[in-house]
Design a protein around this motif. Structure first.
Motif, PDB file in Angstrom:
ATOM      1  N   PRO A 327     104.598  14.847 -83.464  1.00 17.60           N
ATOM      2  CA  PRO A 327     103.623  15.222 -82.443  1.00 17.60           C
ATOM      3  C   PRO A 327     103.679  16.701 -82.068  1.00 17.60           C
ATOM      4  CG  PRO A 327     105.471  14.060 -81.449  1.00 17.60           C
ATOM      5  CD  PRO A 327     105.732  14.101 -82.920  1.00 17.60           C
ATOM      6  N   GLY A 328     102.504  17.256 -81.823  1.00 22.87           N
ATOM      7  CA  GLY A 328     102.404  18.590 -81.233  1.00 22.87           C
ATOM      8  C   GLY A 328     102.050  18.455 -79.764  1.00 22.87           C
ATOM      9  N   HIS A 329     101.831  19.576 -79.103  1.00 24.21           N
ATOM     10  CA  HIS A 329     101.576  19.468 -77.654  1.00 24.21           C
ATOM     11  C   HIS A 329     100.243  18.805 -77.349  1.00 24.21           C
ATOM     12  CE1 HIS A 329      99.585  23.188 -78.681  1.00 24.21           C
ATOM     13  NE2 HIS A 329      98.952  23.156 -77.538  1.00 24.21           N
ATOM     14  N   ASN A 330      99.227  18.952 -78.210  1.00 19.57           N
ATOM     15  CA  ASN A 330      97.949  18.266 -77.958  1.00 19.57           C
ATOM     16  C   ASN A 330      98.121  16.744 -78.032  1.00 19.57           C
ATOM     17  OD1 ASN A 330      96.647  20.671 -77.777  1.00 19.57           O
ATOM     18  ND2 ASN A 330      95.505  20.485 -79.689  1.00 19.57           N
ATOM     19  N   ASP A 331      98.967  16.312 -78.962  1.00 25.61           N
ATOM     20  CA  ASP A 331      99.120  14.874 -79.198  1.00 25.61           C
ATOM     21  C   ASP A 331      99.691  14.120 -78.000  1.00 25.61           C
ATOM     22  OD1 ASP A 331      98.241  15.091 -81.887  1.00 25.61           O
ATOM     23  OD2 ASP A 331     100.214  15.837 -82.457  1.00 25.61           O
ATOM     24  N   ILE A 332     100.440  14.830 -77.153  1.00 28.96           N
ATOM     25  CA  ILE A 332     101.080  14.094 -76.046  1.00 28.96           C
ATOM     26  C   ILE A 332     100.376  14.342 -74.708  1.00 28.96           C
ATOM     27  CG2 ILE A 332     103.326  14.002 -77.216  1.00 28.96           C
ATOM     28  CD1 ILE A 332     104.236  16.117 -75.047  1.00 28.96           C
ATOM     29  N   THR A 333      99.166  14.927 -74.757  1.00 31.01           N
ATOM     30  CA  THR A 333      98.419  15.049 -73.504  1.00 31.01           C
ATOM     31  C   THR A 333      97.915  13.664 -73.083  1.00 31.01           C
ATOM     32  OG1 THR A 333      96.488  15.600 -74.815  1.00 31.01           O
ATOM     33  CG2 THR A 333      97.647  17.450 -73.825  1.00 31.01           C
ATOM     34  N   TYR A 334      97.620  13.504 -71.811  1.00 31.11           N
ATOM     35  CA  TYR A 334      97.125  12.239 -71.238  1.00 31.11           C
ATOM     36  C   TYR A 334      98.025  11.073 -71.662  1.00 31.11           C
ATOM     37  CZ  TYR A 334      93.583  15.520 -70.170  1.00 31.11           C
ATOM     38  OH  TYR A 334      92.972  16.642 -69.710  1.00 31.11           O
ATOM     39  N   LEU A 335      97.456  10.081 -72.337  1.00 28.75           N
ATOM     40  CA  LEU A 335      98.281   8.917 -72.722  1.00 28.75           C
ATOM     41  C   LEU A 335      98.992   9.120 -74.063  1.00 28.75           C
ATOM     42  CD1 LEU A 335      96.589   5.442 -72.161  1.00 28.75           C
ATOM     43  CD2 LEU A 335      98.860   6.193 -71.463  1.00 28.75           C
ATOM     44  N   GLY A 336      98.846  10.317 -74.583  1.00 29.27           N
ATOM     45  CA  GLY A 336      99.259  10.592 -75.957  1.00 29.27           C
ATOM     46  C   GLY A 336     100.705  10.263 -76.284  1.00 29.27           C
ATOM     47  N   TYR A 337     101.585  10.444 -75.318  1.00 30.83           N
ATOM     48  CA  TYR A 337     103.000  10.206 -75.586  1.00 30.83           C
ATOM     49  C   TYR A 337     103.215   8.778 -76.104  1.00 30.83           C
ATOM     50  CZ  TYR A 337     108.036  10.556 -75.000  1.00 30.83           C
ATOM     51  OH  TYR A 337     109.377  10.593 -75.238  1.00 30.83           O
ATOM     52  N   ASP A 338     102.521   7.831 -75.438  1.00 32.36           N
ATOM     53  CA  ASP A 338     102.630   6.428 -75.863  1.00 32.36           C
ATOM     54  C   ASP A 338     101.760   6.142 -77.085  1.00 32.36           C
ATOM     55  OD1 ASP A 338     104.217   5.425 -73.538  1.00 32.36           O
ATOM     56  OD2 ASP A 338     102.497   6.309 -72.513  1.00 32.36           O
ATOM     57  N   LEU A 339     100.545   6.730 -77.063  1.00 34.38           N
ATOM     58  CA  LEU A 339      99.615   6.448 -78.166  1.00 34.38           C
ATOM     59  C   LEU A 339     100.165   6.939 -79.508  1.00 34.38           C
ATOM     60  CD1 LEU A 339      96.213   7.363 -76.458  1.00 34.38           C
ATOM     61  CD2 LEU A 339      97.032   5.078 -77.060  1.00 34.38           C
ATOM     62  N   PHE A 340     100.825   8.092 -79.483  1.00 37.25           N
ATOM     63  CA  PHE A 340     101.369   8.620 -80.737  1.00 37.25           C
ATOM     64  C   PHE A 340     102.307   7.594 -81.384  1.00 37.25           C
ATOM     65  CE2 PHE A 340     104.132  10.858 -83.597  1.00 37.25           C
ATOM     66  CZ  PHE A 340     103.276  11.739 -84.250  1.00 37.25           C
ATOM     67  N   LYS A 341     103.193   7.040 -80.547  1.00 38.34           N
ATOM     68  CA  LYS A 341     104.146   6.045 -81.072  1.00 38.34           C
ATOM     69  C   LYS A 341     103.429   4.793 -81.554  1.00 38.34           C
ATOM     70  CE  LYS A 341     107.908   7.364 -78.072  1.00 38.34           C
ATOM     71  NZ  LYS A 341     108.694   6.946 -76.927  1.00 38.34           N
ATOM     72  N   GLU A 342     102.402   4.389 -80.783  1.00 41.74           N
ATOM     73  CA  GLU A 342     101.657   3.190 -81.165  1.00 41.74           C
ATOM     74  C   GLU A 342     100.971   3.352 -82.515  1.00 41.74           C
ATOM     75  OE1 GLU A 342      98.652   1.565 -78.453  1.00 41.74           O
ATOM     76  OE2 GLU A 342     100.071   2.013 -76.825  1.00 41.74           O
ATOM     77  N   TYR A 343     100.334   4.487 -82.712  1.00 40.21           N
ATOM     78  CA  TYR A 343      99.515   4.682 -83.917  1.00 40.21           C
ATOM     79  C   TYR A 343     100.308   5.208 -85.116  1.00 40.21           C
ATOM     80  CZ  TYR A 343      95.197   3.534 -81.546  1.00 40.21           C
ATOM     81  OH  TYR A 343      94.205   2.854 -80.906  1.00 40.21           O
ATOM     82  N   PHE A 344     101.251   6.117 -84.854  1.00 37.52           N
ATOM     83  CA  PHE A 344     101.943   6.737 -85.994  1.00 37.52           C
ATOM     84  C   PHE A 344     103.452   6.469 -86.004  1.00 37.52           C
ATOM     85  CE2 PHE A 344      98.060   9.265 -85.584  1.00 37.52           C
ATOM     86  CZ  PHE A 344      97.562   9.124 -86.867  1.00 37.52           C
TER      87      PHE A 344
END
Lengths: 506, 135
Positions: A327-344
């Motif tokens: 993840p980069g910093h854009n990826d963890i904006t908003y819900l991204g921290y959780d979504l990144f793990k869910e999707y990738f």
């Protein structure tokens, strides 16, 4: 041979910040040994005050050798840059001696600690490098760091436009960059450029319990250079450099591994996202380049929202090769921290075959483009590099550890200086980063560090357009190309002989 | 593009090459793997020759020489070079005069770089990409 004394950060003041004893000791040593000239890389005074400049004017006269002095951030405080010209000398200039030239400049921003080589100054530097192009040995001197330095607290405290300055110095074959600033003596070899930081000559504020020091630089007729950090205790650390002008590569043997390095897809429904470019690039990666591994170094989505993650997954599911996505910093904006793990999924250390290991490092933080590894993270990285010493280790992360041309130094790690030191001193075989929207490949010590530009985001800083990197590993060399995402034309980012211990040699 | 900048700013500083006894086929393999249009020939750390893809077509394929021909037999031995401090505009003049698209760059009688016309075409590629990237 030309012998140069490189002093810095004297912080002359009637107050306790200045230590008269080490100053006199070092000046006496300079006067009584065979130095040809002296470079002072700034922070002559402590606050840029008149009384300090008067004191400095007297103290600098003790140096009985030709002296180049340039201003540091402390000298520019309180409009001190005007007093500097009155009491010390010009803020920038050129000094010639035989086949050697020193081009020195003021990198300060009044009342700020940060540095910058602004538009007109940058142009001046470029013109001087063109004018003195035929000099055999070129030195550029300024106060601020060119690459992050360890143990400096705000380690990304490099020149505002360090990427452009580093690029300019490398293009013009400058041999040596000397600077001061954060009171940490350090010497790096960056491609064919030696970057020497002096510690502080006479300020009380040393770091990590260090003592005062200065650097001794010897430039020999045959092109050899020796840089010695000499402390007031008499302790010395020396490094010898012999940097050939001719860099020859004769490829032998079959390719061992191929990596495609991607960054800043920024998948979204925004106008800046170039869907067609990404689709074409993914097709080419699958059909033409057929890599062993695809590494995405962050910012796979523009915002951390479900719709964008769904779309990004659709694109990246199509890639046939193994993947590491961090993840980069854009990826963890908003819900991204959780979504990144869910999707990738959470990035894992990946061992491929008998020889290769890929170590993903998490550096992104909420709400800021600046990354951090942290003190525990640094220990983890150190341990992993030691553990996998026998393999070809590639460290993968989002944030930059070297400055990127055309970008401000915001994509750095907060502790980039320490991270760079760990990577270089443990001789990581390859480092892949992905911030800044521009591709660059630079070897620090024996570690090639390669940044990917943006593959499909219009807001990039790359004159080549959208691109991804193709990195091939051969038995004796690493070759990195930037591949134009639409047309497939290649540009060499770097070729580096492998100088670390590699498993296939055994 | 800055016409007054010395060619060292634009040249590629890492030279990829082969040795004189390497076969034309081996050289072609390197050209394909590295996607480059020319190679230098080294002997004892000295550049003794140079050839491009079109030299191979003209001197190997058309006359029907075997692929095992050593590169020393087909390379150009008369090297056209410019000094690394030569301004770009003067380098372009030399290239135009000889009608060549690649030129070797020397310093102190040592070949230290190569400059190719394609290095100047970056901006066009970017513009063409932007033109077709729109949805």
């Amino acid at each position: 041979m030309i012998k140069i004394a490189h002093i810095s950060d004297t912080h002359i003041t009637p107050e306790s910040a200045f230590k008269g004893y080490p100053y006199d000791l070092i000046v006496n040593e300079i006067n009584t040994t065979d130095f040809d000239f002296v470079i002072h890389t700034g922070d002559v005074t402590n606050q840029g005050l008149r009384e300090e400049y008067e004191h400095a004017n007297y103290a600098l006269k003790k140096i009985q050798k030709p002296l180049i002095v340039l201003p540091g951030n402390h000298d520019s405080r309180n409009v001190g840059y005007e007093l500097f010209e009155k009491y010390v000398g010009p803020l920038y200039g050129v000094y010639e001696r035989k086949d050697l030239v020193v081009i020195w400049l003021d990198s300060t921003i009044p009342d700020l600690s940060d540095g910058r080589v602004g538009g007109y100054k940058f142009k001046w530097l470029k013109e001087k490098l063109e004018e003195y192009s035929s000099k055999k040995f070129k030195i550029v001197a300024a106060h601020h760091h060119l690459v992050p330095l360890p143990d400096t607290g705000r380690e990304r405290n490099v020149l505002f436009n360090a990427g452009d300055v580093l690029d300019l110095l490398l293009k013009h074959d400058v041999n040596l960059y000397v600077c001061g600033h954060k009171h940490v003596p350090n010497v790096y070899k960056i491609e064919h450029l030696i970057v020497a930081n002096a510690g502080c000559t006479s300020c009380r504020k040393t770091r990590k319990g260090d003592v005062n020091s200065y650097n001794i630089i010897k430039v020999y007729e045959d092109g050899k250079v020796k840089v010695t950090i000499k402390k007031v205790t008499g302790d010395k650390v020396s490094r010898d450099f012999k940097i050939p002008k001719q860099r020859i590569f004769i490829p032998k043997g079959e390719r061992l591994f191929r990596i495609i390095q991607i960054s800043e897809s920024n998948v979204s429904d925004r106008i800046y996202f170039r869907k067609r470019v990404l689709e074409n690039a993914i097709k080419a990666i699958n059909e033409r380049y057929k890599p062993d591994l695809v590494v995405h170094c962050g910012d796979i989505v523009d915002y951390g929202i479900e719709r964008y993650y769904e779309r990004a997954l659709e694109f990246y599911e199509k890639i046939k090769a193994e993947k590491i996505i961090i993840p980069g910093h854009n990826d963890i904006t908003y819900l991204g921290y959780d979504l990144f793990k869910e999707y990738f999924g959470e990035p894992q250390i990946m061992e491929v075959g008998n020889h290769f290991v890929f170590i993903p490092i998490m550096t992104a933080q909420y709400e800021t483009p600046i990354g951090v590894l942290g003190r525990i993270g640094q220990r983890v990285l150190t341990t992993l590099l030691e553990e996998y010493m026998e393999k070809f280790t590639t460290v993968v992360m989002h944030h930059n550890v070297i400055p990127i041309p055309r970008s401000r130094e915001l994509g750095f790690l907060e502790d980039g200086g320490n991270v760079l030191k760990i990577l270089a001193s443990h001789a990581a075989d390859l480092v892949l980063t992905g911030h800044g929207g521009n591709a660059v490949g630079i070897k620090v010590e024996n570690t090639p560090i390669i940044n990917a530009g943006s593959i499909s985001w219009e807001l990039h800083r790359n004159p080549f357009g959208n691109s991804f990197n193709l990195i091939d590993i051969y038995p004796s060399m690493v070759v990195a190309f930037e591949v134009q995402a639409t047309w497939g034309s290649r540009k060499l980012l770097g070729m580096w002989k492998i100088k670390t211990e590699v498993p296939w040699k055994n | 593009m800055e016409e007054d900048a010395p060619i060292k700013v634009y040249m590629v500083k890492k030279l990829l090459g082969v040795t004189p006894e390497d076969s034309v086929q081996e050289a072609c393999r390197i050209m394909v793997n590295f996607d480059i249009g020319s190679l230098v020939v080294f002997e004892d750390k000295r550049v003794i020759g140079f050839f491009t893809k079109s030299d191979i077509i003209r001197r190997v394929v058309v006359p029907g020489l075997p692929y095992s021909t050593p590169v020393k037999e087909i390379m150009s031995k008369e090297l056209i070079t410019v000094n690394s401090n030569t301004p770009l505009k003067d380098v372009l003049k030399v290239m135009a005069e000889h009608r060549i698209k690649h030129i070797l760059v020397e310093d102190d009688n040592q070949i230290i770089g190569i400059f190719s016309l394609s290095d100047l075409l970056e901006a066009n590629r970017r513009k063409l990409e932007t033109a077709i990237a729109r949805e």
